[in-house]
Design an enzyme around this catalytic site. Sequence first.
Site, mmCIF file in Angstrom:
data_model
loop_
_atom_site.group_PDB
_atom_site.id
_atom_site.type_symbol
_atom_site.label_atom_id
_atom_site.label_comp_id
_atom_site.label_asym_id
_atom_site.label_seq_id
_atom_site.Cartn_x
_atom_site.Cartn_y
_atom_site.Cartn_z
ATOM 1 N N ALA A 198 35.357 -36.029 -16.276
ATOM 2 C CA ALA A 198 36.491 -37.140 -16.218
ATOM 3 C C ALA A 198 37.645 -36.616 -15.851
ATOM 4 C CB ALA A 198 36.232 -37.554 -17.818
ATOM 5 N N LYS A 236 21.316 -38.261 -19.525
ATOM 6 C CA LYS A 236 22.119 -37.034 -19.746
ATOM 7 C C LYS A 236 22.359 -36.802 -21.295
ATOM 8 C CE LYS A 236 26.112 -34.641 -17.881
ATOM 9 N NZ LYS A 236 27.259 -34.705 -18.880
ATOM 10 N N ASP A 262 22.281 -29.004 -16.822
ATOM 11 C CA ASP A 262 23.800 -28.695 -16.511
ATOM 12 C C ASP A 262 24.105 -27.650 -17.655
ATOM 13 O OD1 ASP A 262 24.817 -30.244 -18.339
ATOM 14 O OD2 ASP A 262 25.664 -31.729 -17.038
ATOM 15 N N HIS A 307 26.348 -30.925 -22.857
ATOM 16 C CA HIS A 307 27.560 -31.640 -22.445
ATOM 17 C C HIS A 307 28.391 -30.249 -22.084
ATOM 18 C CE1 HIS A 307 29.523 -35.488 -22.311
ATOM 19 N NE2 HIS A 307 30.603 -34.928 -22.068
ATOM 20 N N SER A 328 31.874 -39.988 -12.778
ATOM 21 C CA SER A 328 32.034 -40.379 -14.265
ATOM 22 C C SER A 328 32.738 -41.736 -14.586
ATOM 23 C CB SER A 328 33.166 -39.354 -15.034
ATOM 24 O OG SER A 328 33.568 -39.910 -16.151
ATOM 25 N N THR A 341 24.890 -41.315 -19.929
ATOM 26 C CA THR A 341 25.139 -39.976 -20.888
ATOM 27 C C THR A 341 25.013 -40.675 -22.470
ATOM 28 O OG1 THR A 341 26.407 -39.066 -19.341
ATOM 29 C CG2 THR A 341 26.721 -38.199 -21.603
ATOM 30 N N TYR A 366 28.683 -44.786 -19.359
ATOM 31 C CA TYR A 366 28.855 -44.899 -20.903
ATOM 32 C C TYR A 366 28.787 -46.347 -21.246
ATOM 33 C CZ TYR A 366 30.608 -40.064 -21.656
ATOM 34 O OH TYR A 366 30.828 -38.847 -21.619
ATOM 35 N N TYR A 423 41.561 -27.796 -22.769
ATOM 36 C CA TYR A 423 40.729 -29.029 -22.812
ATOM 37 C C TYR A 423 39.649 -28.918 -21.760
ATOM 38 C CZ TYR A 423 39.227 -33.723 -21.394
ATOM 39 O OH TYR A 423 38.278 -34.657 -21.190
HETATM 40 C C1 LIG Z 1 36.662 -31.714 -18.605
HETATM 41 C C2 LIG Z 1 35.457 -32.274 -18.656
HETATM 42 C C3 LIG Z 1 35.135 -33.680 -18.673
HETATM 43 C C4 LIG Z 1 33.722 -34.229 -18.445
HETATM 44 N N1 LIG Z 1 33.555 -35.559 -18.561
HETATM 45 C C5 LIG Z 1 32.488 -35.953 -18.507
HETATM 46 C C6 LIG Z 1 32.299 -37.426 -18.508
HETATM 47 O O1 LIG Z 1 33.115 -38.208 -18.294
HETATM 48 N N2 LIG Z 1 30.804 -37.825 -18.502
HETATM 49 C C7 LIG Z 1 29.702 -36.905 -18.871
HETATM 50 O O2 LIG Z 1 28.537 -37.461 -18.778
HETATM 51 N N3 LIG Z 1 30.055 -35.604 -18.942
HETATM 52 C C8 LIG Z 1 31.439 -35.207 -18.888
HETATM 53 N N4 LIG Z 1 31.607 -33.678 -18.760
HETATM 54 C C9 LIG Z 1 30.461 -33.007 -19.143
HETATM 55 C C10 LIG Z 1 29.671 -32.440 -17.623
HETATM 56 O O3 LIG Z 1 29.202 -33.426 -16.908
HETATM 57 C C11 LIG Z 1 28.617 -31.255 -17.687
HETATM 58 O O4 LIG Z 1 27.675 -31.792 -18.627
HETATM 59 C C12 LIG Z 1 29.025 -30.008 -18.270
HETATM 60 O O5 LIG Z 1 30.444 -29.736 -17.674
HETATM 61 C C13 LIG Z 1 28.238 -28.930 -17.825
HETATM 62 O O6 LIG Z 1 28.753 -27.671 -17.993
HETATM 63 P P1 LIG Z 1 29.478 -26.799 -17.393
HETATM 64 O O7 LIG Z 1 30.967 -27.061 -17.312
HETATM 65 O O8 LIG Z 1 29.610 -25.164 -17.742
HETATM 66 O O9 LIG Z 1 29.022 -26.555 -15.909
HETATM 67 C C14 LIG Z 1 32.657 -33.188 -18.861
HETATM 68 C C15 LIG Z 1 32.922 -31.849 -18.911
HETATM 69 C C16 LIG Z 1 34.138 -31.342 -18.881
HETATM 70 C C17 LIG Z 1 34.762 -29.758 -18.799
#
Ligand SMILES: Cc1cc2nc3c(=O)[nH]c(=O)nc-3n(C[C@H](O)[C@H](O)[C@H](O)COP(=O)(O)O)c2cc1C
Length: 376
Positions: free
Chosen positions: A98, A248, A303, A272, A125, A174, A148, A43
Amino acid sequence: MYGEGSMLNSERPKLDRISAEVVCSADYERLAKDYIEDSALHYIQGGSGDERTLAENCAAFEAVQLYTRVLADCSGGTTAFELFGESYRHPIFFAPVAAQTLVHPNGELATARAAELMEACMVTSSLSAYSLEDIAAAAGGRKWFQFYFQTSREQSQALLARAEAAGYSAIVVTLDTPVQTLSRGAQRTGFSLPAHALPANLKNVVREPAINLTTDQSVVFQGAMAEAPKWSDLEWLRSQTQLPLLVKGVTHPDDALRCIDMGVDGLVVSNHGGRSLDGVAASLQLLPHVRAVVPEGYPLLIDGGIRSGSDVFKAIALGANAVMIGRPQLYALAVGGSLGVAHLMKILRDELEVSMALCGCSTLSEISASAIFTKI
Ligand SMILES: Cc1cc2nc3c(=O)[nH]c(=O)nc-3n(C[C@H](O)[C@H](O)[C@H](O)COP(=O)(O)O)c2cc1C
């Protein structure tokens, strides 16, 4: 996407200092496999579809090469900078991630303590496993809230009011996942979110009854997209807070301009982490295209695929004011708890300083495209 289940977390080795074998972000990723249950790892690690965007996010950084500069006097160097009138010690933020109790029982509280220790900004988050108030108390001075949209404006307003009351100093909304599919690995291993990792902030939120679809209606169009926020919702959100508002998940320059027209204060160029549309370009490739259309000095974060201080340097050279790291914080959290996350941030900061020094840059504002050898 979120359901009930059970997840191991008990047989975790105690760690009161970081092993000498951990010297870079990739070491945490390698070791994390021993600490995270298989389905949860799929995941976290995975991306959508064929995971092309996931791979491209990192590959784009690898494809960029730098020039070094000699004889530069960087003895007064600093990574400090200002954004929205606040001072930040360095430009490496924790991206909103998250359900952090998936990898460590202290979850976001441990990340928040690391952020406080390393003077890093944490973006909490909406879907955190601990409440936004508890995280705010642990995170200290530098904290933003990732928002959100909820199913009703009353619920959205209530969440926003809580974030403001808890002292978050910016709101990051986001918008890039109105529909989202689990990675194929997570689907195959039957991943569902265990009870201990469910969003604490939304515990008492009464969900609107789901739209009843007829058999000839689409779960995407008449289902998820019918509930998804629209431009009018962003306009509404803008009117609801005096805090700096960032969007975002922007990839297209035209969307960037429309956000700016609406009074949005900053953008996070993001796909994302390859978890939204597979096939969208890497964040680093998108960044210069967005930078080219926004007004001079307009705050842009990025990111996706940032794994080293050299990557941070490259992102700034191509137009970012600051960067956020996603998955690496979870890997460090799994392996070393709060200490691991703080250590990861120290590694990235140190690497950024080395890159700056060897490229002849004393300050972030001296980092420019002239440091880039490879043009992308
Ligand atoms: C397990 C997981 C949960 C995430 N949950 C959120 C979230 O709740 N809200 C959000 O805006 N982005 C979420 N993201 C995206 C991250 O904020 C981010 O955009 C992304 O992980 C950046 O890429 P990287 O993992 O290669 O650094 C999540 C990413 C992962 C891997």
